[in-house]
Design a protein around this motif. Structure first.
Motif, mmCIF file in Angstrom:
data_model
loop_
_atom_site.group_PDB
_atom_site.id
_atom_site.type_symbol
_atom_site.label_atom_id
_atom_site.label_comp_id
_atom_site.label_asym_id
_atom_site.label_seq_id
_atom_site.Cartn_x
_atom_site.Cartn_y
_atom_site.Cartn_z
ATOM 1 N N SER A 73 -55.657 56.614 51.136
ATOM 2 C CA SER A 73 -57.061 56.210 51.234
ATOM 3 C C SER A 73 -57.908 57.271 50.530
ATOM 4 O O SER A 73 -57.526 58.450 50.472
ATOM 5 C CB SER A 73 -57.483 56.081 52.698
ATOM 6 N N LEU A 74 -59.063 56.860 50.029
ATOM 7 C CA LEU A 74 -59.885 57.795 49.261
ATOM 8 C C LEU A 74 -60.409 58.945 50.115
ATOM 9 O O LEU A 74 -60.501 60.082 49.632
ATOM 10 C CB LEU A 74 -61.056 57.046 48.609
ATOM 11 N N ASP A 75 -60.753 58.674 51.373
ATOM 12 C CA ASP A 75 -61.244 59.760 52.222
ATOM 13 C C ASP A 75 -60.136 60.774 52.516
ATOM 14 O O ASP A 75 -60.382 61.983 52.548
ATOM 15 C CB ASP A 75 -61.868 59.223 53.511
ATOM 16 N N PHE A 76 -58.904 60.289 52.678
ATOM 17 C CA PHE A 76 -57.778 61.197 52.904
ATOM 18 C C PHE A 76 -57.489 62.012 51.645
ATOM 19 O O PHE A 76 -57.211 63.210 51.715
ATOM 20 C CB PHE A 76 -56.536 60.405 53.313
ATOM 21 N N ILE A 78 -59.617 62.846 49.332
ATOM 22 C CA ILE A 78 -60.688 63.838 49.197
ATOM 23 C C ILE A 78 -60.403 65.054 50.077
ATOM 24 O O ILE A 78 -60.520 66.204 49.633
ATOM 25 C CB ILE A 78 -62.051 63.217 49.562
ATOM 26 N N ASP A 79 -60.012 64.805 51.324
ATOM 27 C CA ASP A 79 -59.694 65.921 52.222
ATOM 28 C C ASP A 79 -58.528 66.743 51.685
ATOM 29 O O ASP A 79 -58.523 67.975 51.783
ATOM 30 C CB ASP A 79 -59.366 65.399 53.621
ATOM 31 N N TYR A 80 -57.551 66.056 51.103
ATOM 32 C CA TYR A 80 -56.395 66.751 50.524
ATOM 33 C C TYR A 80 -56.842 67.645 49.367
ATOM 34 O O TYR A 80 -56.413 68.799 49.260
ATOM 35 C CB TYR A 80 -55.371 65.730 50.031
ATOM 36 N N ILE A 81 -57.685 67.120 48.502
ATOM 37 C CA ILE A 81 -58.170 67.885 47.348
ATOM 38 C C ILE A 81 -58.949 69.116 47.814
ATOM 39 O O ILE A 81 -58.754 70.226 47.308
ATOM 40 C CB ILE A 81 -59.043 67.000 46.440
ATOM 41 N N ILE A 82 -59.824 68.937 48.803
ATOM 42 C CA ILE A 82 -60.629 70.058 49.301
ATOM 43 C C ILE A 82 -59.749 71.101 49.981
ATOM 44 O O ILE A 82 -59.867 72.308 49.717
ATOM 45 C CB ILE A 82 -61.707 69.558 50.278
ATOM 46 N N ASN A 83 -58.862 70.646 50.860
ATOM 47 C CA ASN A 83 -58.056 71.569 51.665
ATOM 48 C C ASN A 83 -56.955 72.261 50.866
ATOM 49 O O ASN A 83 -56.450 73.310 51.294
ATOM 50 C CB ASN A 83 -57.429 70.831 52.845
ATOM 51 N N ASN A 84 -56.587 71.680 49.742
ATOM 52 C CA ASN A 84 -55.545 72.287 48.919
ATOM 53 C C ASN A 84 -56.100 72.894 47.632
ATOM 54 O O ASN A 84 -56.056 74.107 47.448
ATOM 55 C CB ASN A 84 -54.459 71.256 48.597
ATOM 56 N N PHE A 140 -68.343 63.622 46.805
ATOM 57 C CA PHE A 140 -67.352 63.328 47.838
ATOM 58 C C PHE A 140 -67.959 62.685 49.089
ATOM 59 O O PHE A 140 -67.383 61.717 49.614
ATOM 60 C CB PHE A 140 -66.588 64.600 48.204
ATOM 61 N N PRO A 141 -69.105 63.167 49.607
ATOM 62 C CA PRO A 141 -69.692 62.498 50.770
ATOM 63 C C PRO A 141 -70.042 61.035 50.488
ATOM 64 O O PRO A 141 -69.889 60.179 51.377
ATOM 65 C CB PRO A 141 -70.951 63.326 51.056
ATOM 66 N N TYR A 142 -70.496 60.752 49.258
ATOM 67 C CA TYR A 142 -70.825 59.371 48.913
ATOM 68 C C TYR A 142 -69.584 58.496 48.888
ATOM 69 O O TYR A 142 -69.600 57.367 49.397
ATOM 70 C CB TYR A 142 -71.540 59.319 47.567
ATOM 71 N N VAL A 143 -68.508 59.005 48.327
ATOM 72 C CA VAL A 143 -67.267 58.227 48.291
ATOM 73 C C VAL A 143 -66.785 57.951 49.709
ATOM 74 O O VAL A 143 -66.310 56.844 50.022
ATOM 75 C CB VAL A 143 -66.170 58.952 47.485
ATOM 76 N N LYS A 144 -66.923 58.925 50.592
ATOM 77 C CA LYS A 144 -66.535 58.711 51.988
ATOM 78 C C LYS A 144 -67.422 57.654 52.645
ATOM 79 O O LYS A 144 -66.953 56.871 53.479
ATOM 80 C CB LYS A 144 -66.602 60.027 52.769
ATOM 81 N N VAL A 147 -66.073 54.315 51.656
ATOM 82 C CA VAL A 147 -64.893 53.962 52.459
ATOM 83 C C VAL A 147 -65.322 53.444 53.821
ATOM 84 O O VAL A 147 -64.797 52.442 54.320
ATOM 85 C CB VAL A 147 -63.965 55.184 52.620
ATOM 86 N N GLU A 148 -66.304 54.117 54.434
ATOM 87 C CA GLU A 148 -66.794 53.703 55.747
ATOM 88 C C GLU A 148 -67.482 52.345 55.668
ATOM 89 O O GLU A 148 -67.326 51.499 56.572
ATOM 90 C CB GLU A 148 -67.772 54.761 56.276
ATOM 91 N N ALA A 149 -68.232 52.116 54.602
ATOM 92 C CA ALA A 149 -68.913 50.829 54.425
ATOM 93 C C ALA A 149 -67.899 49.696 54.294
ATOM 94 O O ALA A 149 -68.094 48.595 54.830
ATOM 95 C CB ALA A 149 -69.812 50.883 53.190
ATOM 96 N N GLU A 150 -66.804 49.960 53.575
ATOM 97 C CA GLU A 150 -65.763 48.941 53.428
ATOM 98 C C GLU A 150 -65.130 48.612 54.779
ATOM 99 O O GLU A 150 -64.874 47.439 55.088
ATOM 100 C CB GLU A 150 -64.692 49.423 52.461
#
Length: 240
Positions: A73-76, A78-84, A140-144, A147-150
């Motif tokens: 998922s895109l939110d996951f 994004i978290d992976y990119i930030i955390n890694n 990134f917040p917008y993409v999240k 995902v939430e809107a979907e």
């Protein structure tokens, strides 16, 4: 095979990140230059495409497990990119900068390219930190939110920057600049090859620069070839 040849390098690596090793071996850019087909990229660097296709075919027999980032998922993602990758950049950039400054100061007279490497890396350091901040605060917040809107079956609120394609275009341009800077550093360092009389810090600098370039390539690939196009596609589907 004809359908496979129509796919871009970025799409191939998105489906199997092991393919990145093949393209690296042939000095083919799969992140910033991932929008070209294999044959097009081979023509640019004067390589027989059959050799590349054979190397890619051999990957099919490799049973090593690879993450399929395209299924995340895109939110996951994004978290992976930030955390890694974002975390890696923030930790390694200052460390490498210290090595570069010390080596340039001690050995710069004998090896003047070290002064240029230090200059290029210092500029790259600042550019990347600003880039990460823009991604984390704007895109990134917008993409999240998309995902939430979907998930809720709602239409997303239009952000101040208009459409996702606007900041994404800027991010991709900055990726190109970072890639070009690392390519220049690679050239100045003779492919990160220290001289025979290099001290430990000198060798550590080049080892860390090479490791940073490798991480940067994967970082840019995940965004350019997976996150960004999927975000644009999601936004378009929600606004239909």
């Amino acid at each position: 095979m004809q359908k496979e040849k129509a796919r871009t390098i970025g799409q191939i690596v998105a489906d199997n990140y092991q393919a990145a090793e093949v393209f690296n071996a042939f000095d083919m850019d799969f992140c910033c230059g991932g929008d070209r087909t294999v044959d097009e990229a081979c023509q640019e660097v004067n390589i027989n495409p059959n050799e590349v296709w054979q190397a890619l075919k051999e990957l099919e027999t490799d049973g090593a497990r690879q993450e399929n980032y395209t299924e995340w998922s895109l939110d996951f993602l994004i978290d992976y990119i930030i955390n890694n990758h974002h975390k890696f950049s923030r930790e390694k950039l200052p460390e490498i900068g210290q090595y570069a400054k010390k080596v340039a100061s001690v050995h710069g007279d004998r090896y003047p390219e070290l002064q240029k490497i230090y200059y290029e890396f210092t500029k790259l350091h600042g550019d990347i930190i600003n880039h990460l901040q823009k991604e984390e605060e704007l895109l990134f917040p917008y993409v999240k939110r998309l995902v939430e809107a979907e998930k809720k079956g709602k239409q997303p609120k239009t952000p101040d920057f208009g459409k996702a394609a606007n900041p994404i275009s800027m991010m991709e341009h900055e990726h190109d600049q970072s890639g070009a800077a690392m390519e220049k550093i690679r050239e100045l360092s003779d492919d990160f090859t220290p001289p025979d009389d290099a001290c430990t810090t000198y060798r550590l600098l080049f080892e860390n620069l090479e490791a940073f370039e490798k991480d940067l390539h994967k970082h840019v690939h995940l965004e350019n070839n997976i996150l960004f196009p999927k975000a644009i596609e999601l936004e378009q589907s929600l606004n239909r």
